[in-house]
Motif scaffolding. Structure first.
Motif, PDB file in Angstrom:
ATOM      1  N   ILE A  82       1.666  -0.979   0.074  1.00 35.18           N
ATOM      2  CA  ILE A  82      -0.076  -0.111  -0.336  1.00 35.18           C
ATOM      3  C   ILE A  82       0.697   1.407   0.018  1.00 35.18           C
ATOM      4  CG2 ILE A  82       0.179  -0.396   2.551  1.00 35.18           C
ATOM      5  CD1 ILE A  82      -3.061   1.271   2.340  1.00 35.18           C
ATOM      6  N   ASP A  83       1.711   1.239   1.049  1.00 32.60           N
ATOM      7  CA  ASP A  83       2.759   2.448   0.516  1.00 32.60           C
ATOM      8  C   ASP A  83       3.769   2.589  -0.869  1.00 32.60           C
ATOM      9  OD1 ASP A  83       4.317  -0.029   1.609  1.00 32.60           O
ATOM     10  OD2 ASP A  83       5.539   1.284   3.507  1.00 32.60           O
ATOM     11  N   GLY A  84       3.775   1.667  -1.854  1.00 38.41           N
ATOM     12  CA  GLY A  84       5.049   1.462  -2.429  1.00 38.41           C
ATOM     13  C   GLY A  84       5.046   3.165  -3.136  1.00 38.41           C
ATOM     14  N   ASP A  85       6.272   2.986  -3.082  1.00 41.96           N
ATOM     15  CA  ASP A  85       6.675   4.153  -3.763  1.00 41.96           C
ATOM     16  C   ASP A  85       8.379   4.218  -4.442  1.00 41.96           C
ATOM     17  OD1 ASP A  85       7.377   7.702  -2.851  1.00 41.96           O
ATOM     18  OD2 ASP A  85       8.966   6.495  -2.406  1.00 41.96           O
ATOM     19  N   LEU A  86       8.249   4.491  -5.473  1.00 42.26           N
ATOM     20  CA  LEU A  86       9.442   4.022  -6.408  1.00 42.26           C
ATOM     21  C   LEU A  86      10.968   4.047  -5.592  1.00 42.26           C
ATOM     22  CD1 LEU A  86      10.436   2.534  -8.733  1.00 42.26           C
ATOM     23  CD2 LEU A  86       9.998   5.063  -9.924  1.00 42.26           C
ATOM     24  N   ALA A  87      10.618   5.815  -5.308  1.00 39.81           N
ATOM     25  CA  ALA A  87      12.143   5.990  -4.522  1.00 39.81           C
ATOM     26  C   ALA A  87      12.249   4.979  -3.578  1.00 39.81           C
ATOM     27  CB  ALA A  87      12.654   7.254  -4.348  1.00 39.81           C
ATOM     28  N   SER A  88      11.908   5.053  -2.811  1.00 38.21           N
ATOM     29  CA  SER A  88      12.034   4.105  -1.217  1.00 38.21           C
ATOM     30  C   SER A  88      12.255   2.925  -1.769  1.00 38.21           C
ATOM     31  CB  SER A  88      11.260   4.042  -0.328  1.00 38.21           C
ATOM     32  OG  SER A  88      11.420   6.292  -0.069  1.00 38.21           O
ATOM     33  N   ASN A  89      11.133   2.886  -2.151  1.00 35.32           N
ATOM     34  CA  ASN A  89      11.109   1.480  -2.982  1.00 35.32           C
ATOM     35  C   ASN A  89      12.728   0.369  -4.279  1.00 35.32           C
ATOM     36  OD1 ASN A  89      10.197  -1.615  -2.481  1.00 35.32           O
ATOM     37  ND2 ASN A  89       9.592  -1.285  -5.059  1.00 35.32           N
ATOM     38  N   ASN A  90      13.714   1.451  -5.002  1.00 33.69           N
ATOM     39  CA  ASN A  90      14.345   1.776  -5.185  1.00 33.69           C
ATOM     40  C   ASN A  90      15.952   1.436  -4.302  1.00 33.69           C
ATOM     41  OD1 ASN A  90      16.448   2.270  -6.543  1.00 33.69           O
ATOM     42  ND2 ASN A  90      15.364   1.336  -8.416  1.00 33.69           N
ATOM     43  N   GLY A  91      15.419   1.775  -3.510  1.00 32.88           N
ATOM     44  CA  GLY A  91      16.409   2.897  -2.753  1.00 32.88           C
ATOM     45  C   GLY A  91      16.345   0.872  -1.622  1.00 32.88           C
ATOM     46  N   GLY A  92      15.543   0.362  -0.710  1.00 33.72           N
ATOM     47  CA  GLY A  92      15.844  -0.334  -0.278  1.00 33.72           C
ATOM     48  C   GLY A  92      16.562  -0.934  -0.538  1.00 33.72           C
ATOM     49  N   TRP A  93      15.484  -1.592  -1.929  1.00 35.16           N
ATOM     50  CA  TRP A  93      16.153  -2.996  -2.797  1.00 35.16           C
ATOM     51  C   TRP A  93      17.576  -3.239  -3.417  1.00 35.16           C
ATOM     52  CZ3 TRP A  93      14.302  -8.066  -2.728  1.00 35.16           C
ATOM     53  CH2 TRP A  93      12.966  -8.617  -2.374  1.00 35.16           C
ATOM     54  N   GLN A  94      18.342  -1.684  -4.049  1.00 39.54           N
ATOM     55  CA  GLN A  94      19.499  -2.029  -4.373  1.00 39.54           C
ATOM     56  C   GLN A  94      20.678  -2.079  -2.481  1.00 39.54           C
ATOM     57  OE1 GLN A  94      20.865  -0.507  -7.698  1.00 39.54           O
ATOM     58  NE2 GLN A  94      19.388   0.227  -8.955  1.00 39.54           N
ATOM     59  N   TRP A  95      20.244  -1.542  -1.631  1.00 39.48           N
ATOM     60  CA  TRP A  95      20.533  -1.613  -0.813  1.00 39.48           C
ATOM     61  C   TRP A  95      21.030  -2.955   0.049  1.00 39.48           C
ATOM     62  CZ3 TRP A  95      20.004  -3.314   4.402  1.00 39.48           C
ATOM     63  CH2 TRP A  95      20.796  -2.972   5.574  1.00 39.48           C
ATOM     64  N   ALA A  96      19.721  -3.310   0.291  1.00 38.40           N
ATOM     65  CA  ALA A  96      20.074  -5.000   0.360  1.00 38.40           C
ATOM     66  C   ALA A  96      20.862  -6.593  -0.439  1.00 38.40           C
ATOM     67  CB  ALA A  96      18.908  -5.760   0.413  1.00 38.40           C
ATOM     68  N   ALA A  97      20.453  -5.321  -2.317  1.00 36.77           N
ATOM     69  CA  ALA A  97      21.204  -6.312  -2.884  1.00 36.77           C
ATOM     70  C   ALA A  97      23.048  -5.724  -2.958  1.00 36.77           C
ATOM     71  CB  ALA A  97      20.518  -5.972  -4.396  1.00 36.77           C
ATOM     72  N   SER A  98      23.357  -4.386  -2.160  1.00 37.79           N
ATOM     73  CA  SER A  98      24.727  -4.160  -2.276  1.00 37.79           C
ATOM     74  C   SER A  98      24.892  -3.885  -3.437  1.00 37.79           C
ATOM     75  CB  SER A  98      25.777  -5.349  -1.950  1.00 37.79           C
ATOM     76  OG  SER A  98      25.176  -5.739  -0.840  1.00 37.79           O
ATOM     77  N   THR A  99      23.974  -3.076  -4.586  1.00 36.07           N
ATOM     78  CA  THR A  99      23.893  -2.825  -5.602  1.00 36.07           C
ATOM     79  C   THR A  99      24.278  -1.019  -5.515  1.00 36.07           C
ATOM     80  OG1 THR A  99      21.746  -2.732  -6.522  1.00 36.07           O
ATOM     81  CG2 THR A  99      23.151  -4.591  -6.824  1.00 36.07           C
ATOM     82  N   GLY A 100      23.747  -0.846  -4.831  1.00 31.95           N
ATOM     83  CA  GLY A 100      22.685   0.824  -5.154  1.00 31.95           C
ATOM     84  C   GLY A 100      23.713   2.006  -4.264  1.00 31.95           C
ATOM     85  N   CYS A 101      23.788   2.941  -4.288  1.00 31.21           N
ATOM     86  CA  CYS A 101      24.157   4.047  -3.543  1.00 31.21           C
ATOM     87  C   CYS A 101      24.353   3.699  -1.768  1.00 31.21           C
ATOM     88  CB  CYS A 101      23.828   5.280  -3.669  1.00 31.21           C
ATOM     89  SG  CYS A 101      24.550   6.956  -2.736  1.00 31.21           S
ATOM     90  N   ASP A 102      25.188   3.795  -1.088  1.00 31.57           N
ATOM     91  CA  ASP A 102      24.991   3.653  -0.067  1.00 31.57           C
ATOM     92  C   ASP A 102      24.609   2.300   0.684  1.00 31.57           C
ATOM     93  OD1 ASP A 102      25.835   4.495   2.950  1.00 31.57           O
ATOM     94  OD2 ASP A 102      24.560   5.794   3.540  1.00 31.57           O
ATOM     95  N   ALA A 103      24.645   1.568  -0.117  1.00 34.28           N
ATOM     96  CA  ALA A 103      24.349  -0.164   0.277  1.00 34.28           C
ATOM     97  C   ALA A 103      25.463  -0.521   1.039  1.00 34.28           C
ATOM     98  CB  ALA A 103      24.302  -1.281  -0.771  1.00 34.28           C
ATOM     99  N   GLN A 104      24.410  -1.817   1.778  1.00 31.19           N
ATOM    100  CA  GLN A 104      26.061  -2.738   2.440  1.00 31.19           C
ATOM    101  C   GLN A 104      26.491  -3.466   1.901  1.00 31.19           C
ATOM    102  OE1 GLN A 104      23.541  -6.089   5.177  1.00 31.19           O
ATOM    103  NE2 GLN A 104      21.969  -6.845   3.266  1.00 31.19           N
ATOM    104  N   PRO A 105      27.753  -3.638   1.918  1.00 26.48           N
ATOM    105  CA  PRO A 105      28.554  -3.894   1.066  1.00 26.48           C
ATOM    106  C   PRO A 105      28.363  -5.470   1.074  1.00 26.48           C
ATOM    107  CG  PRO A 105      29.717  -3.484   3.396  1.00 26.48           C
ATOM    108  CD  PRO A 105      28.493  -2.987   3.417  1.00 26.48           C
TER     109      PRO A 105
END
Length: 468
Positions: free
Chosen positions: A375-398
């Motif tokens: 219900i709270d789908g938001d492209l910027a936050s959703n993309n940021g969170g997924w790329q963080w988890a996958a280590s492919t994004g900006c300031d992602a977990q190693p």
């Protein structure tokens, strides 16, 4: 004319504010015109969930009545696509000699292209910014570029707010000398909206602000830092659907927060600041997408990961989607999503890490699945969170940091309360064994729960080799 988009609110709405403070479009005694497009085909193409669409429709219907008290007639127009929106507006402006269309800007690439097409077709579009606290593009590093790490961005963002403040337009109310629209007009427009009830457990924004949010600030804010990671209790604000749909302004949220904690912008080590920190993360991801529009097109922020050949095992992906991985916390989280259209934030990190690191499945498949159900789908936050988890994004977990779903379960659902709520087949399993119950179930001849689809230790080693 006023064009509502992702901003169905009268509170702190710049486009509405400037629309009402001009003489464009109507005489003082006739209703002003506003429009909102219901474009379900376009929304579904952008993977909006059915529960979010219902949430939007309910707020659009409520806004009809609210705007009537401001002498504004809101038309709810059903068209399929953004191109249809452009065509409709072009014809309407020509037919009615509209000299200005007031609207708030939208962040995403397709929405931006739609607005450019409107301008090319002669639609006199005047855009304002309403989706962030500090205008996007204002918080930059010393070289004038967007920050690539969250903490320096946060520090610069805080400095900006402390020194320059932020614009807040407050709530617009009806002037006494304005006549409201006739009831029959309001009802005729309102009949277009048909809610299917999917979002019915979520109150409308006005009720949320008056009851849920005020209660959170009064009774839960100070304990947020300790409770935020425990999925079995309601320790969070639940405000994300309202921010994602634009029915509550982030600047209103900050004003309410500062009214409660006046020194919060300086008290960065206080328990309450951990909640403000989440708002700043939202600002960070929206600024990131503003500067890096490739993120709207499913590109990895870190280009070296763009050509990864993900395993994408369909059987494993289906098991993840259905909450049948054999890891109780992962499965309970996915069933919460499927049943309610929402998922606790700690669990979003756990299931995203599991999909990308344990199963080596493309983060974009998980991102899409989330958008199609949240219900709270938001492209910027959703993309940021997924790329963080996958280590492919900006300031992602190693890439070498891989969540252990069993350990996460032991830490954040120690008694298995959340697990039992969504996995009733494990209701009889003792607390100590419920986090990975397979050996206990085998020893006690208990059946009914799926076997693990991967071994954690083996999956971890594979992930390290895969990313390296």
């Amino acid at each position: 004319m006023l064009w509502f988009r992702n901003d169905l609110r009268t509170h702190d709405n710049p486009a509405l504010h400037y629309f009402l403070n001009t003489s464009c479009g109507s005489s003082s005694d006739s209703p002003r015109k506003a429009i909102f497009f219901i474009s379900e085909k376009q929304w579904l193409a952008h993977d909006w969930s059915l529960i979010k669409i219902d949430f939007i429709k309910r707020h659009a219907a409520a806004l009809v009545d609210e705007l009537a008290n401001l002498n504004i007639e809101l038309s709810l127009v059903e068209v399929d696509t953004f191109d249809d929106q452009v065509n409709y507006l072009t014809q309407y402006c020509q037919a009615h000699n509209v000299d200005t269309v007031f609207a708030n800007s939208e962040l995403e690439f397709n929405e931006h292209q739609r607005d450019l097409n409107c301008i090319k077709q002669g639609v006199p579009l005047m855009l304002y910014e309403a989706d962030v606290i500090v205008p996007k593009g204002l918080v930059l590093n010393q070289s004038g570029s967007m920050f690539k790490v969250f903490t320096p961005f946060k520090n610069a963002w805080l400095k900006q707010v402390r020194t320059a403040g932020f614009d807040y337009l407050g709530k617009i109310t009806r002037a006494d000398d304005k006549e409201t629209l006739a009831d029959n007009k309001v009802k005729s427009v309102n009949n277009i909206i048909k809610s299917d009830g999917l979002s019915g457990t979520w109150p409308l924004a006005k009720e949320y602000e008056a009851n849920v949010f005020s209660t959170f600030l009064q009774t839960k804010l100070t304990g947020y830092e300790q409770c935020r990671d425990i999925p079995s209790i309601k320790g969070t604000s639940g405000i994300s659907p309202y921010l994602a749909a634009g029915v509550i302004s982030p600047r209103y949220v900050l004003i309410a927060l500062l009214n409660r904690c006046p020194d919060l912008l300086l008290a960065t080590d206080s328990p309450e600041f951990s909640w403000l920190n989440e708002l700043i993360w939202r600002e960070f991801y929206r600024n990131l997408m503003f500067h890096e529009q490739k993120l709207c097109k499913h590109y990895c922020f870190k280009e070296q990961y763009q050509l990864i050949t993900w395993h994408n095992n369909q059987t494993m992906f289906t098991a993840w989607c259905e909450g049948k991985t054999g890891y109780p916390l992962v499965d309970a989280a996915m069933r919460q999503l499927n049943q309610t259209g929402w998922m606790h934030n700690r669990l979003r990190m756990v299931v995203a890490s599991f999909l990308t690191k344990h199963l080596l499945i493309d983060w974009r498949l998980g991102e899409k699945y989330f958008m199609q159900h949240l219900i709270d789908g938001d492209l910027a936050s959703n993309n940021g969170g997924w790329q963080w988890a996958a280590s492919t994004g900006c300031d992602a977990q190693p890439y070498f940091r891989i969540f252990n779903p069993i350990r996460q379960s032991e830490r954040f659902d120690p008694n298995g309360e959340f697990i039992r709520k969504y996995l009733p087949e494990l209701s009889s399993i003792p607390d100590k064994q419920i986090h990975f119950p397979h050996k206990y179930m085998e020893q006690n001849n208990i059946s009914g729960y799926v076997k693990p689809i991967v071994d954690h230790k083996e999956a971890r080693l594979k992930a390290l080799a895969f990313y390296k």
